[in-house]
Motif scaffolding. Structure first.
Motif, short mmCIF file in Angstrom:
data_model
loop_
_atom_site.label_atom_id
_atom_site.label_comp_id
_atom_site.label_asym_id
_atom_site.label_seq_id
_atom_site.Cartn_x
_atom_site.Cartn_y
_atom_site.Cartn_z
N ASP A 510 0.84 -1.17 -0.10
CA ASP A 510 0.07 0.02 0.32
C ASP A 510 0.99 1.36 0.11
OD1 ASP A 510 -2.27 -1.50 -0.04
OD2 ASP A 510 -3.04 -1.29 2.28
N THR A 511 1.96 1.04 0.95
CA THR A 511 2.68 2.38 0.99
C THR A 511 3.61 2.78 -0.57
OG1 THR A 511 2.96 2.11 3.32
CG2 THR A 511 4.84 3.59 2.25
N LEU A 512 4.12 1.80 -1.10
CA LEU A 512 4.79 1.94 -2.18
C LEU A 512 3.81 2.32 -3.24
CD1 LEU A 512 7.35 -0.91 -2.42
CD2 LEU A 512 7.70 1.30 -1.89
N SER A 513 2.65 1.72 -3.27
CA SER A 513 1.58 2.03 -4.31
C SER A 513 1.35 3.62 -4.17
CB SER A 513 0.23 1.23 -4.14
OG SER A 513 -0.83 1.73 -5.04
N TYR A 514 1.18 4.14 -3.11
CA TYR A 514 0.87 5.55 -2.62
C TYR A 514 1.90 6.42 -3.20
CZ TYR A 514 -0.43 9.76 -0.19
OH TYR A 514 -0.47 11.21 0.28
N MET A 515 3.23 5.89 -2.73
CA MET A 515 4.41 6.82 -2.95
C MET A 515 4.73 6.82 -4.50
SD MET A 515 5.33 7.96 -0.15
CE MET A 515 6.57 8.89 -0.87
N GLU A 516 4.44 6.02 -5.22
CA GLU A 516 4.57 5.89 -6.73
C GLU A 516 3.73 7.02 -7.57
OE1 GLU A 516 4.34 1.82 -7.84
OE2 GLU A 516 5.96 1.17 -6.66
N LYS A 517 2.72 7.29 -6.94
CA LYS A 517 1.70 8.26 -7.48
C LYS A 517 2.13 9.75 -7.40
CE LYS A 517 -2.41 5.24 -6.93
NZ LYS A 517 -1.77 4.25 -6.39
N GLU A 518 1.85 10.30 -8.56
CA GLU A 518 2.24 11.88 -8.67
C GLU A 518 1.35 12.41 -7.54
OE1 GLU A 518 4.03 13.81 -10.49
OE2 GLU A 518 4.86 12.30 -11.96
N PRO A 519 2.06 13.54 -6.75
CA PRO A 519 1.48 14.08 -5.64
C PRO A 519 0.28 14.64 -6.00
CG PRO A 519 3.71 14.72 -5.72
CD PRO A 519 3.61 13.64 -6.97
N VAL A 520 -0.18 15.04 -7.19
CA VAL A 520 -1.61 15.60 -7.50
C VAL A 520 -2.56 14.68 -7.29
CG1 VAL A 520 -1.44 15.20 -9.88
CG2 VAL A 520 -2.75 17.22 -8.91
N PHE A 521 -2.37 13.45 -7.58
CA PHE A 521 -3.23 12.47 -7.42
C PHE A 521 -3.33 11.67 -5.98
CE2 PHE A 521 -1.89 12.13 -12.08
CZ PHE A 521 -3.14 12.85 -12.51
N ARG A 522 -2.56 12.06 -5.11
CA ARG A 522 -2.46 11.23 -3.94
C ARG A 522 -3.61 11.41 -3.04
NH1 ARG A 522 4.22 12.15 -2.51
NH2 ARG A 522 4.73 10.53 -3.86
N ALA A 523 -4.41 12.59 -3.21
CA ALA A 523 -5.55 12.95 -2.24
C ALA A 523 -6.58 11.67 -2.50
CB ALA A 523 -6.08 14.24 -2.60
N TYR A 524 -6.62 11.12 -3.55
CA TYR A 524 -7.60 10.09 -3.93
C TYR A 524 -7.17 9.00 -3.50
CZ TYR A 524 -8.80 13.79 -6.98
OH TYR A 524 -9.15 15.18 -7.40
N HIS A 525 -6.18 8.66 -2.89
CA HIS A 525 -5.58 7.26 -2.27
C HIS A 525 -5.11 7.51 -1.00
CE1 HIS A 525 -5.71 5.67 -6.62
NE2 HIS A 525 -5.26 6.95 -6.87
N HIS A 526 -5.47 8.17 -0.19
CA HIS A 526 -5.35 8.70 1.07
C HIS A 526 -5.23 7.29 2.28
CE1 HIS A 526 -3.79 11.68 4.13
NE2 HIS A 526 -4.79 11.29 4.95
N ASN A 527 -6.38 6.67 1.81
CA ASN A 527 -6.62 5.21 2.52
C ASN A 527 -5.38 4.37 2.56
OD1 ASN A 527 -7.57 4.96 -0.12
ND2 ASN A 527 -8.18 3.02 0.52
#
Length: 747
Positions: A510-527
């Motif tokens: 989960d953590t790597l999946s989140y960190m690999e995303k561009e910061p602009v999209f991270r808000a949609y994957h906060h969980n």
């Protein structure tokens, strides 16, 4: 001196009596050559007035035996055979040593001599056989294998091997020109264990076992499953080995047995010895050289433990050690077993623990190793639906067989007790637990209840962990288990598997999946960041960022991060901080700590030159700062496995991709605030539990780490006014892609 019979007819009768055993020896089919070779009463003498001495010497042209007075008796060759014999009268028999010396000449005029192996009684006792057959002989490695010892004042090596489907087993080696009929062994009743004591052999002699299957007649040459040393690949012979090492780590072992490890900092540096560092010519370093270099680095960086990718002997470098062929032998790539002992000892003397990757789930099909060892499916299942891993092209151990369980559990205890390893990370546990692991319908067999659980593997793991914890207090057992199997790290008496800890693969993914995303999209994957707290205390977790995440086209850790190079480094610092500040013990693979750009390559040294590059040096210094902070601050490790060691400050600010939480110990609390976007957040308010001064313990955006040096000037003053369920609040400046760690200093 050659005794003679009184009459030729007697000699004819004697030769006739020997005809069948000779044929069996010549064909390699004699299951107990001791009943024929050596000294036995003559079948022609009912009152034992004559004795027959027989030796099987396939390479000899002539032979003789020495009496106590130094005289020799010439041995006669049975025509058209390799059997040499003589008949002894009672008078001459009295002058023959109990363990007599045989001399032979092979045609080059050079005589060889050795005390006859066939003059010795069995070495292995009934209790050893009984315990092994029950699967409860936890020191079977001292019985099976090759062991230098002295029998009745004669020095030599005792060889023993389990091969129940064999018709004949022989020891072969340099000492007998690898001739399979030279040293046939005896089988000990119905135990399936074969043994022989060969005088004159010593430590470092090379050997294998030649085995003939009793039904097919197939002859195979196999390495010793219990060999404690082996040749350097591509060679694969076993070495007789007797340790001369004197340990100096008693203080460490005593402290280890008493340590409350749950509350202690455990920060693991995962290492592949063959590629951490090499010499200037690209060759492997010796265990002793690696020890001095690695310990100095690990101490400077602030890690508490080293975890070694498997160092059990293996033929293929590209397997990283996970295709084990020598379970009891530290790989000779880096030196001798005593060199390995020095490595572990040196780590302990310098306050560093050593864990080892251990692979009981499967083993390779190499023809010289465990696969179809005695011509039958001995260590594996006969049915490929149970006995083969389709993904890896390997065999699966038959955990339901007593002797196989004994082999593996004793092996774990060997590394922990004899080689002083501090714990084992058990590889691929999920593949052991499920009969349908990576299989389609019809490719697996259900258990006796019709389910998919591997009941025999479950029992094996529970017994393994029970015995390890009972016999070696203080060592740790860690499971790489990627499913939601319950109570992996709970005691066996509760119905758990009995591991000390479990790798948290869900947190990692989960953590790597989140960190690999561009910061602009991270808000949609906060969980993806917050979900792990839903189960964080269901097991004793290790948070791993391991070798598996930086190979096979997955990219390096910094290569996974989005943005330009500056943002990649900032994101990586943020990832490391999120790992270190979350509850759970820690693991990081080598090279990640200084932001290695390329994927890990096991065939060459890490690119240490990157540590001179400012960006990489900044990441390395930040990793070091995190490691030392983790050790020094009890709030970051004392309650890793307890829910009251963690408290959310705010987990809901998904729109700005900001998280904040507190870590608690008996002595202190720390506040951790993460900004997962490259936007500086001015006047960001968080709640705090008390008034007074708060100090920045850590700012990942400091210029010494390669950051932009955005922060709060070191100290902040809490203001009255409830916020986020706290009585006071702070107004902060949050650095871009950064983390702050705050400590309450005084009211």
């Amino acid at each position: 001196m050659t005794p003679s019979l009184d009459s030729a007819p007697d000699l004819i009768d004697l030769l006739a009596a020997m005809e069948n055993p000779i044929a069996r020896l010549a064909a390699g089919k004699h299951h107990d050559p001791f009943e024929f070779l050596g000294v036995h009463p003559s079948p022609l003498s009912s009152e034992q007035t004559q004795w027959v001495l027989r030796e099987w010497l396939p390479t000899a042209e002539k032979a003789r035996v020495k009496l106590q007075n130094g005289e020799f008796i010439e041995l006669q060759r049975v025509p058209n055979s390799d059997l040499f014999y003589t008949i002894l009268s009672s008078q001459v028999y009295q002058t023959l040593p109990a363990h007599y010396t045989v001399s032979w000449c092979e045609g080059n005029g050079i005589w060889h001599e050795s005390v006859s192996p066939y003059s010795f009684l069995p070495v292995i006792g009934e209790l050893d056989l009984h315990l092994f057959s029950e699967g409860r002989h936890w020191e079977i490695y001292d019985v099976l294998g090759a062991h230098p010892q002295t029998q009745d004042g004669v020095a030599g090596v005792c060889f023993a091997v389990w091969a129940p489907a064999a018709e004949r087993v022989s020891v072969v080696g340099d000492f007998n020109a690898w001739h399979g009929l030279r040293h046939p062994m005896r089988v000990l009743g119905s135990s399936g264990i074969w043994e022989i004591f060969i005088p004159g052999l010593q430590s470092l002699d090379l050997y294998k076992f030649e085995i003939r299957h009793r039904e097919s007649g197939q002859v195979v040459v196999k390495t010793d499953p219990y060999a404690q040393a082996m040749e350097m690949r591509p060679k694969n012979a076993c070495k007789v080995y007797q340790s001369q090492y004197e340990w100096q780590d008693q203080a460490w072992l005593e402290q280890r047995a008493q340590q409350a490890w749950h509350a202690a900092p455990i920060n693991i540096y995962e290492v592949h010895l063959g590629s951490w560092q090499r010499d200037d010519a690209g060759r492997f370093l010796n265990y002793r050289e690696i020890a001095h270099r690695l310990v100095a680095y690990v101490q400077w960086m602030g890690y508490t433990h080293i975890e070694l990718l498997p160092v059990s002997e293996h033929p293929l470098d590209q397997s990283w050690g996970y295709q084990t062929t020598g379970y009891y032998a530290p790989t000779s790539r880096f030196g001798s077993p005593d060199d390995f002992r020095y490595f572990v000892d040196y780590c302990h003397q310098n306050g560093i623990g050593v864990f080892l990757d251990w692979v009981p789930a499967h083993f390779p099909k190499d023809s010289f190793a465990l696969g179809r060892f005695d011509g039958s499916a001995l260590f594996e299942h006969e049915d490929p639906r149970l006995g083969e891993h389709q993904d890896w092209g390997t065999y699966i151990f038959n955990f339901g067989r007593n002797e196989v369980r004994n082999f593996l559990i004793a092996n774990a205890l060997y590394w922990l007790k004899t080689l002083h390893i501090d714990g084992l990370r058990v590889d691929a546990v999920a593949s052991m637990l499920y009969l349908d692991y990576s299989r389609n319908a019809g490719e697996w067999l259900p258990n006796k209840h019709g389910g998919r659980e591997n009941l025999e593997a479950i029992e094996f793991l529970q017994t393994l962990n029970y015995e390890v914890h009972a016999q070696v207090p203080g060592v740790l057992m860690m499971a790489e288990e990627s499913t939601s199997w319950p109570m992996v790290s709970r005691p066996t008496w509760m119905g758990g598997l009995g591991f000390s800890m479990k790798w948290n693969m869900g947190w990692m993914n989960d953590t790597l999946s989140y960190m690999e995303k561009e910061p602009v999209f991270r808000a949609y994957h906060h969980n993806e960041l917050t979900f792990s707290q839903m189960y964080a205390y269901s097991e004793n977790f290790v948070l791993p960022l391991s070798h598996d995440e930086v190979v096979h086209m997955k990219h390096s850790l910094i290569g996974k991060m989005p943005g330009d190079d500056w943002q990649k480094a900032a994101n990586l610092r943020l990832l490391f901080a999120y790992q270190m500040l979350n509850p759970g013990k820690k693991l990081l693979f080598m090279g990640c700590e200084f932001a290695q750009w390329g994927e890990w390559n096991e065939s060459q040294s890490l690119p240490w030159e990157l540590c001179d590059v400012p960006l990489n040096r900044g990441v390395q210094l930040f990793s070091r700062e995190l490691n030392h902070l983790y050790q020094q601050q009890s709030a970051l490790h004392q309650r890793d496995f307890e829910h009251h060691g963690f408290e959310w400050v705010d987990c809901h600010d998904y729109q700005q991709s900001i998280l904040s939480f507190m870590r608690h110990s008996d002595e202190q609390s720390l506040i951790c605030i993460f900004n997962f976007t490259p936007v500086v957040r001015e006047n960001y308010r968080i709640g705090v539990p008390q008034d007074g001064i708060y100090r920045e313990l850590l700012n990942s955006d400091a210029d010494c780490f390669g950051g932009s040096n955005v922060g709060n000037g070191g100290e902040l003053y809490a203001q009255p006014g409830a916020w986020m369920n706290q009585s006071h609040h702070l107004d902060l400046t949050l650095p871009p892609l950064g983390v702050l760690v705050l400590e309450h200093v005084r009211s």
